[in-house]
Design a protein around this motif. Sequence first.
Motif, PDB file in Angstrom:
ATOM      1  N   UNK A 260       0.859  -1.184   0.000  1.00  0.00           N
ATOM      2  CA  UNK A 260       0.000   0.000   0.000  1.00  0.00           C
ATOM      3  C   UNK A 260       0.891   1.229   0.000  1.00  0.00           C
ATOM      4  N   UNK A 261       0.721   2.055  -1.016  1.00  0.00           N
ATOM      5  CA  UNK A 261       1.566   3.239  -1.164  1.00  0.00           C
ATOM      6  C   UNK A 261       0.696   4.479  -1.060  1.00  0.00           C
ATOM      7  N   UNK A 262       0.969   5.289  -0.064  1.00  0.00           N
ATOM      8  CA  UNK A 262       0.232   6.533   0.159  1.00  0.00           C
ATOM      9  C   UNK A 262       1.150   7.733  -0.006  1.00  0.00           C
ATOM     10  N   UNK A 263       0.549   8.894  -0.137  1.00  0.00           N
ATOM     11  CA  UNK A 263       1.311  10.146  -0.275  1.00  0.00           C
ATOM     12  C   UNK A 263       2.388  10.013  -1.342  1.00  0.00           C
ATOM     13  N   UNK A 264       2.000   9.515  -2.479  1.00  0.00           N
ATOM     14  CA  UNK A 264       2.979   9.264  -3.536  1.00  0.00           C
ATOM     15  C   UNK A 264       3.571  10.553  -4.068  1.00  0.00           C
ATOM     16  N   UNK A 265       4.845  10.460  -4.447  1.00  0.00           N
ATOM     17  CA  UNK A 265       5.608  11.592  -4.967  1.00  0.00           C
ATOM     18  C   UNK A 265       6.098  11.258  -6.370  1.00  0.00           C
ATOM     19  N   UNK A 266       6.388  12.268  -7.164  1.00  0.00           N
ATOM     20  CA  UNK A 266       6.932  11.986  -8.504  1.00  0.00           C
ATOM     21  C   UNK A 266       8.187  11.113  -8.461  1.00  0.00           C
ATOM     22  N   UNK A 267       8.990  11.250  -7.424  1.00  0.00           N
ATOM     23  CA  UNK A 267      10.207  10.442  -7.321  1.00  0.00           C
ATOM     24  C   UNK A 267       9.929   8.977  -6.999  1.00  0.00           C
ATOM     25  N   UNK A 268       8.674   8.631  -6.739  1.00  0.00           N
ATOM     26  CA  UNK A 268       8.306   7.232  -6.568  1.00  0.00           C
ATOM     27  C   UNK A 268       8.064   6.546  -7.915  1.00  0.00           C
ATOM     28  N   UNK A 269       8.106   7.305  -8.980  1.00  0.00           N
ATOM     29  CA  UNK A 269       7.922   6.732 -10.305  1.00  0.00           C
ATOM     30  C   UNK A 269       9.014   5.703 -10.598  1.00  0.00           C
ATOM     31  N   UNK A 270       8.589   4.485 -10.923  1.00  0.00           N
ATOM     32  CA  UNK A 270       9.539   3.391 -11.136  1.00  0.00           C
ATOM     33  C   UNK A 270       8.764   2.144 -11.552  1.00  0.00           C
ATOM     34  N   UNK A 271       9.511   1.140 -11.961  1.00  0.00           N
ATOM     35  CA  UNK A 271       8.943  -0.191 -12.106  1.00  0.00           C
ATOM     36  C   UNK A 271       9.120  -0.896 -10.766  1.00  0.00           C
ATOM     37  N   UNK A 272       8.042  -1.424 -10.247  1.00  0.00           N
ATOM     38  CA  UNK A 272       8.070  -2.085  -8.951  1.00  0.00           C
ATOM     39  C   UNK A 272       8.062  -3.591  -9.154  1.00  0.00           C
ATOM     40  N   UNK A 273       8.998  -4.252  -8.491  1.00  0.00           N
ATOM     41  CA  UNK A 273       9.173  -5.689  -8.631  1.00  0.00           C
ATOM     42  C   UNK A 273       8.908  -6.404  -7.315  1.00  0.00           C
ATOM     43  N   UNK A 274       8.275  -7.545  -7.419  1.00  0.00           N
ATOM     44  CA  UNK A 274       8.085  -8.437  -6.290  1.00  0.00           C
ATOM     45  C   UNK A 274       9.160  -9.517  -6.353  1.00  0.00           C
ATOM     46  N   UNK A 275       9.648  -9.951  -5.201  1.00  0.00           N
ATOM     47  CA  UNK A 275      10.700 -10.955  -5.156  1.00  0.00           C
ATOM     48  C   UNK A 275      10.474 -11.893  -3.977  1.00  0.00           C
ATOM     49  N   UNK A 276      11.034 -13.094  -4.089  1.00  0.00           N
ATOM     50  CA  UNK A 276      10.885 -14.093  -3.018  1.00  0.00           C
ATOM     51  C   UNK A 276      12.177 -14.871  -2.863  1.00  0.00           C
ATOM     52  N   UNK A 277      12.492 -15.211  -1.634  1.00  0.00           N
ATOM     53  CA  UNK A 277      13.681 -16.018  -1.409  1.00  0.00           C
ATOM     54  C   UNK A 277      14.030 -16.121   0.060  1.00  0.00           C
ATOM     55  N   UNK A 278      15.104 -16.870   0.317  1.00  0.00           N
ATOM     56  CA  UNK A 278      15.628 -16.955   1.676  1.00  0.00           C
ATOM     57  C   UNK A 278      16.484 -15.723   1.924  1.00  0.00           C
ATOM     58  N   UNK A 279      15.835 -14.606   2.014  1.00  0.00           N
ATOM     59  CA  UNK A 279      16.535 -13.329   2.077  1.00  0.00           C
ATOM     60  C   UNK A 279      16.509 -12.756   3.480  1.00  0.00           C
ATOM     61  N   UNK A 280      17.434 -11.852   3.715  1.00  0.00           N
ATOM     62  CA  UNK A 280      17.491 -11.199   5.014  1.00  0.00           C
ATOM     63  C   UNK A 280      16.747  -9.873   5.004  1.00  0.00           C
ATOM     64  N   UNK A 281      16.255  -9.485   3.812  1.00  0.00           N
ATOM     65  CA  UNK A 281      15.472  -8.259   3.767  1.00  0.00           C
ATOM     66  C   UNK A 281      15.815  -7.411   2.581  1.00  0.00           C
ATOM     67  N   UNK A 282      16.820  -6.577   2.706  1.00  0.00           N
ATOM     68  CA  UNK A 282      17.084  -5.568   1.698  1.00  0.00           C
ATOM     69  C   UNK A 282      18.136  -5.959   0.661  1.00  0.00           C
TER      70      UNK A 282
END
Length: 122
Positions: A82-104
């Motif tokens: 959920x994205x609120x208060x969107x700004x022009x700098x939020x313009x991008x392609x957004x990707x979903x990912x999955x894995x044994x990840x630690x986060x970032x």
Amino acid sequence: QVQLVESGGGLVQAGGSLRLSCVASRRTFSNFVMGWFRRAPGKEREFVAAISWSGGYISYGDSAKGRFTISKDNAKNTVYLQMNSLKPEDTAVYYCAAGFASGSVRQEYKYWGQGTQVTVSS
């Protein structure tokens, strides 16, 4: 093999909201982390948010804190952003990912969706 399909992107005015969805083709490992990343033109892929299927772990990138909320519906194998208060700098392609990840850490995610375009007009 896990397939991830994002939806919910589009064109919105600054200050508006969008909710992105990511559906996994099958239930991923219960200890997988689901993440959202974004890539703006000419920039590196940036971490946005991550959540574990167990719900015990949630993390946000600096650009998302206070404005975006990540959530999940285990029964639907779906993760939301959920994205609120969107700004022009939020313009991008957004990707979903999955894995044994630690986060970032982008390299720790094994599966990626094709992405959904978000455009925020000023």
